[in-house]
Design a protein around this motif. Sequence first.
Motif, PDB file in Angstrom:
ATOM      1  N   GLU A 213       0.803  -1.217   0.000  1.00  0.00           N
ATOM      2  CA  GLU A 213       0.000   0.000   0.000  1.00  0.00           C
ATOM      3  C   GLU A 213       0.839   1.272   0.000  1.00  0.00           C
ATOM      4  OE1 GLU A 213      -3.554  -0.086  -0.117  1.00  0.00           O
ATOM      5  OE2 GLU A 213      -2.814  -2.021  -0.766  1.00  0.00           O
ATOM      6  N   ARG A 214       2.034   1.224  -0.509  1.00  0.00           N
ATOM      7  CA  ARG A 214       2.891   2.401  -0.569  1.00  0.00           C
ATOM      8  C   ARG A 214       3.457   2.558  -1.964  1.00  0.00           C
ATOM      9  NH1 ARG A 214       7.601   1.933   3.108  1.00  0.00           N
ATOM     10  NH2 ARG A 214       7.428  -0.302   2.837  1.00  0.00           N
ATOM     11  N   GLN A 215       3.918   3.761  -2.242  1.00  0.00           N
ATOM     12  CA  GLN A 215       4.653   3.957  -3.482  1.00  0.00           C
ATOM     13  C   GLN A 215       5.989   3.240  -3.358  1.00  0.00           C
ATOM     14  OE1 GLN A 215       5.000   8.017  -4.687  1.00  0.00           O
ATOM     15  NE2 GLN A 215       2.830   8.225  -5.162  1.00  0.00           N
TER      16      GLN A 215
ATOM     17  N   HIS B  14       0.846   2.516  -6.661  1.00  0.00           N
ATOM     18  CA  HIS B  14       1.296   1.673  -5.554  1.00  0.00           C
ATOM     19  C   HIS B  14       2.101   0.501  -6.094  1.00  0.00           C
ATOM     20  CE1 HIS B  14      -1.801   3.136  -2.347  1.00  0.00           C
ATOM     21  NE2 HIS B  14      -0.696   3.871  -2.378  1.00  0.00           N
TER      22      HIS B  14
END
Length: 771
Positions: free
Chosen positions: A545-547, A585
């Motif tokens: 759930e992050r770049q 993401h």
Amino acid sequence: MDSLVRKPYPAPLLLPLALWCIGIVLSRSVLGDVNPLALIIPAMILGLGAFVCKRYSLFPLILLIVLLGAMRYQMTRKDDSILSQILSGQTHIQQYAVFEVSKEISSTAFEIRLIKLAEHDLDERLILFSDNGLQPGKRYRAMLEILPQTSDPILDIFPQRYPAKAYVRIGLEELSEASGTAFTARWRSSLKRNLEHKLGQKANMALALLLSDPGAKADYREPMTRGGIVHLIVVSGLHVWFIYLISMVLLNLLLPRKMAEALFLVLICLFAALNHWSPPVMRAVLMIALFIFARWFSRPVSKAQVLAISLFIVTMIDPAQLFGVSLQLSYLCVGIIMLAVPELRLFKREPIDQNLFQKGTSRLAQYGAMTLWVSIGVIPLTLYYFGTGSLNGIVGNLVAIPLMGLILPLSFLVLILPAGSFALTLITLSWGFLMMLFDRWVELCAALPLFLQNAHIAALQVLGMILIILPLMLWIKQRKGRQYRHILPVCALGLLLFFIPLMKHGGGAGIYIFDAGTADCILIKLKDGNTILIDTGASSRAYGERQPSQEAITSTNSWARKKLLPWLGRKGIRVIDLLILTHLHDDHIGGVPALATNMPIKNIAVTDETLVSPVWKAWMEQNWFAKSALHAVTDTMSIFVGGAKLKFLHPDSTYFGAKENNRSIVLRLDYAGSSYLFPADIEHVDELHLIENHGQFLDVDYFKAAHHGSKSSNSADFLRVVSPREVWITASVKNRYGFPHQEPMRIFKHHAQRIRSTATGTIYLPFSQKD
């Protein structure tokens, strides 16, 4: 030995033994799960037919061997074990267990023998992941989390080696008792420490050559693969023959020939045990043993017979080995060397009359022909399995094999000489000098241009290449001169088979929702051959759930490189017509670098927010999409690709998303009479916006669950409007987020007729026209 080879048995064993092995292969792929008892009567009828109708006995004989192979394979299959019964219907279990470490696969991965689970006595081979320094040959007790492993029927070529994987959770303790069967593992671990103590950081090559240590091969694998000499760091039949030649020279000085050979067989079996009886080692040991026994008992045997008998024995012990690339490559290489390499004669004089220069030149030419033939012969298999093909080995092996012939015995001497001795110092210096030469040669070979990468081919193309290469080899070997007309039909058939996958467009048309873990990667292959890819899975480090990190943005090490690109190559898909990146993401864009550097992308669709992001800027600096037509999604719009209508519903010009998930592209596909909705990772607020502004486009037949089945998405109001016939969930069996959540699962069951998840493998839905 030569006299034995020239006078084989009049009835060669090669055909029936080869048919036996072919029978096993066909029985697995064609007959499937067949009760072996049901095959007895057909086998008896075919056997009688082959005996009575001798003139036409070949075809019933082939069918007979197929049935015998089916019986053999089915009878050796293991019934459901206690562990598989425990895991049946469960995503994972967590129990205290007693296990024994069989071997070290990497610094954090181990093969273990599960001995006891709760109150159940077991004997199961699993793969265990642990950051603790576990020692092979030792027994431990710990709380394990065990997850079942299954092969993806779409993506995977090889079946899973282990039925389950395990993780150490708490309470790891070493037990005092250890079984006698762990002696080899403890001995292997002791030898590894010995080499590391004597050679320090330079021990990797010795560990790879003597113990086939997986971690030791990592530094050499890529450059040696490019150089076409990667086989030299895999403990293989070549090493066994080196050991045989060196051992017989030394042992013959001390013992009579038969005693020397008997002692060698004992020693080589110990060496094979240390290397886990790998198929290439087992093949070489069996072949040498058969030649030795033939000499002892004065029984004529040919090279082809020895090759076939060893294959017969290997498949009798473990039929599943026949489906492994290691055994296939080993037997292919040896078969080419023994049966297809032509005898070159550069001078008109007979070998016995040749001078030293002529003999040396002829041997060098023969050696070059051998490396050429083997390099060409293995290309179909390496392209199919690994997507690589190298002819650099034609040059590389000329120097690398002689160097390895010196490095290998020196590695043995380093192992057996006492630490601190003057002899060990001399040997270590010599070993280091040869390794320096070897490393320089590897660098030179890796830089040669005759290397193909990411060029996977289909199974039909493998067969086509074999039908072209094999007849040409045999024709040159037999020196048929002008009788080339006999091989032309076979080569023509091979060319046809090779080009058929390149001409097929409609084959395999449909939607593939890939098992990429808890990540999205969806391929839409239209009937006219056009391909649409929605997202690319995660990078090797799943940031979820992050770049992605700055390193991951341009790293090609990803799920797409390991799984997607090989599959696309085997399916003959060489270009992506449209790539849609829903949002930034890692679990959606992690495979972009691997894809962009290995495959043309004609069109790419992204949001306008993506175009101003640091990620896109980094990609532009790499110049990856310079030849791609860019489609910026700034509002609701439609694109037509090969008869398919793609309608981009979200984000539209009236919407601003606060988070990356909220800015996800939502796509509707209409094709072949059915409709599909791909909402990426949108959440409740975005679903409400879609209902209010684009509700008339949401009612579809198939729905990819939003955000991997998260409770932050997939509201009851949204599913009521979508009203899908089928729901697809992209989530692994067990993941850190607990996807899919229970609340959306209840909603899915209420509104959809069927729910499918990539947790059980890639989902494939073929296109079919609605009635």
